[in-house]
Write a protein that holds these residues in place. Structure first.
Motif, mmCIF file in Angstrom:
data_model
loop_
_atom_site.group_PDB
_atom_site.id
_atom_site.type_symbol
_atom_site.label_atom_id
_atom_site.label_comp_id
_atom_site.label_asym_id
_atom_site.label_seq_id
_atom_site.Cartn_x
_atom_site.Cartn_y
_atom_site.Cartn_z
ATOM 1 N N PRO A 15 -23.815 25.491 36.682
ATOM 2 C CA PRO A 15 -23.818 24.109 37.186
ATOM 3 C C PRO A 15 -25.122 23.370 36.906
ATOM 4 C CG PRO A 15 -23.966 25.708 38.986
ATOM 5 C CD PRO A 15 -23.642 26.481 37.756
ATOM 6 N N ASP A 16 -26.191 24.108 36.563
ATOM 7 C CA ASP A 16 -27.448 23.434 36.226
ATOM 8 C C ASP A 16 -27.310 22.579 34.971
ATOM 9 O OD1 ASP A 16 -28.656 24.603 38.382
ATOM 10 O OD2 ASP A 16 -29.597 26.227 37.249
ATOM 11 N N LEU A 17 -26.285 22.858 34.153
ATOM 12 C CA LEU A 17 -26.074 22.052 32.952
ATOM 13 C C LEU A 17 -25.704 20.615 33.290
ATOM 14 C CD1 LEU A 17 -24.074 24.452 30.588
ATOM 15 C CD2 LEU A 17 -26.440 23.696 30.341
ATOM 16 N N PRO A 27 -17.017 27.336 26.903
ATOM 17 C CA PRO A 27 -15.809 28.086 27.265
ATOM 18 C C PRO A 27 -16.042 29.559 27.548
ATOM 19 C CG PRO A 27 -15.840 27.588 24.915
ATOM 20 C CD PRO A 27 -16.961 26.819 25.524
ATOM 21 N N TRP A 28 -17.131 30.123 27.028
ATOM 22 C CA TRP A 28 -17.420 31.535 27.282
ATOM 23 C C TRP A 28 -18.345 31.735 28.484
ATOM 24 C CZ3 TRP A 28 -18.382 33.747 21.678
ATOM 25 C CH2 TRP A 28 -17.140 33.886 21.050
ATOM 26 N N GLY A 29 -18.804 30.667 29.064
ATOM 27 C CA GLY A 29 -19.712 30.790 30.202
ATOM 28 C C GLY A 29 -21.060 31.391 29.833
ATOM 29 N N LEU A 30 -21.510 31.160 28.592
ATOM 30 C CA LEU A 30 -22.774 31.762 28.134
ATOM 31 C C LEU A 30 -23.980 31.232 28.889
ATOM 32 C CD1 LEU A 30 -22.158 31.760 24.264
ATOM 33 C CD2 LEU A 30 -21.795 33.618 25.886
ATOM 34 N N ASN A 35 -24.437 31.080 31.868
ATOM 35 C CA ASN A 35 -24.713 31.870 33.063
ATOM 36 C C ASN A 35 -25.658 33.033 32.792
ATOM 37 O OD1 ASN A 35 -22.908 30.601 35.103
ATOM 38 N ND2 ASN A 35 -21.301 31.192 33.663
ATOM 39 N N TYR A 36 -25.950 33.289 31.506
ATOM 40 C CA TYR A 36 -26.752 34.454 31.155
ATOM 41 C C TYR A 36 -28.165 34.092 30.699
ATOM 42 C CZ TYR A 36 -22.128 36.538 31.244
ATOM 43 O OH TYR A 36 -20.879 36.948 31.634
ATOM 44 N N ASP A 76 -32.835 25.570 30.869
ATOM 45 C CA ASP A 76 -33.958 24.896 30.216
ATOM 46 C C ASP A 76 -34.314 25.590 28.911
ATOM 47 O OD1 ASP A 76 -34.102 23.045 32.233
ATOM 48 O OD2 ASP A 76 -35.659 24.104 33.348
ATOM 49 N N TRP A 77 -34.291 26.922 28.927
ATOM 50 C CA TRP A 77 -34.573 27.679 27.707
ATOM 51 C C TRP A 77 -33.490 27.425 26.664
ATOM 52 C CZ3 TRP A 77 -31.885 31.357 24.970
ATOM 53 C CH2 TRP A 77 -32.613 32.071 23.992
ATOM 54 N N ALA A 78 -32.231 27.343 27.108
ATOM 55 C CA ALA A 78 -31.130 27.084 26.182
ATOM 56 C C ALA A 78 -31.275 25.716 25.523
ATOM 57 C CB ALA A 78 -29.791 27.184 26.915
#
Length: 229
Positions: free
Chosen positions: A61-63, A80-83, A85-86, A90-92
């Protein structure tokens, strides 16, 4: 010995071509069984569902606090893969922008020699094929390129310590990391628009350079891409 400016420019462009192992494009389909509904399903309920419906994992949800859910994805977060969450979001985002900016440079570096040729007087590289050109590059070119990347990353780090941002999502009170000509918008709305444009172009460039590389190694794999491009 030091190289003249025109050779340094060619080194940078040729190196960026091969450096951009950029593309991270996920084409995903949900695996769910098909059952005929016993009652009609209204189009409204379908359009309100989250893309593929069942089988799509929840995203971080931070997105929701980051720009990027544009009209191209229905103004919704596409994960769609929920990536998300891992990894920290911010790093992404930093990784997405870094790869996207490299992809934009790589796309220019790939297209320029094919349309305009090499710089005048530059004869060390004898091909306009990006992959072959990278393989013909002298070891000193790669050393200079690695040093250049290190200088840029070090400057980004020290600028961040001083409160400057290199993400493009700065408020009017922030100082951008690199704006030597003072062309960065001075208003909040202008900076928001600029950040959205950069993000869209970065995503397009990552897909674009991926298609160029795929078409190079697998001829005919990319529709509408000219042979040998």
């Amino acid at each position: 010995p030091p190289y003249p400016p025109n050779k340094v420019s060619q080194i940078y462009i040729l190196s960026m071509k091969s450096f951009s192992i950029i593309a991270l494009t996920s084409l995903v389909g949900s695996s769910q069984s098909f059952h005929l509904p016993t009652t009609p399903v209204s189009p409204t309920s379908l359009s309100a569902s989250n893309f593929a419906g069942a089988g799509v994992k929840d995203y971080n949800p931070d997105l929701d606090s980051l720009p990027g859910a544009f009209i191209e994805t229905g103004k919704r977060v596409w994960d769609p893969w929920g990536l998300s969450n891992y990894v920290p979001v911010d790093w992404a985002r930093e990784a997405e922008l870094a790869n996207g900016r490299s992809a934009m440079l790589a796309t220019v570096g790939w297209v320029w020699p094919k349309w305009f040729g090499a710089f005048p007087g530059f004869t060390d590289v004898t091909t306009t094929d990006p992959i072959d050109a990278a393989l013909q590059a002298d070891t000193q070119w790669w050393a200079q390129f690695i040093i250049l990347c290190g200088v840029i990353e070090a400057n980004k780090y020290w600028s961040l310590q001083k409160g400057q941002s290199y993400l493009g999502e700065t408020s009017v009170s922030d100082t951008p990391f690199y704006d030597p000509f003072g062309i960065y918008p001075k208003t909040e709305e202008g900076r928001k628009t600029m950040a959205e444009r950069e993000l869209k172009n970065a995503r397009l460039a990552m897909i674009g350079i991926a298609s160029f590389v795929a078409g190079h190694f697998i001829p005919g794999s990319v529709p509408c891409l000219p042979p040998g491009f």
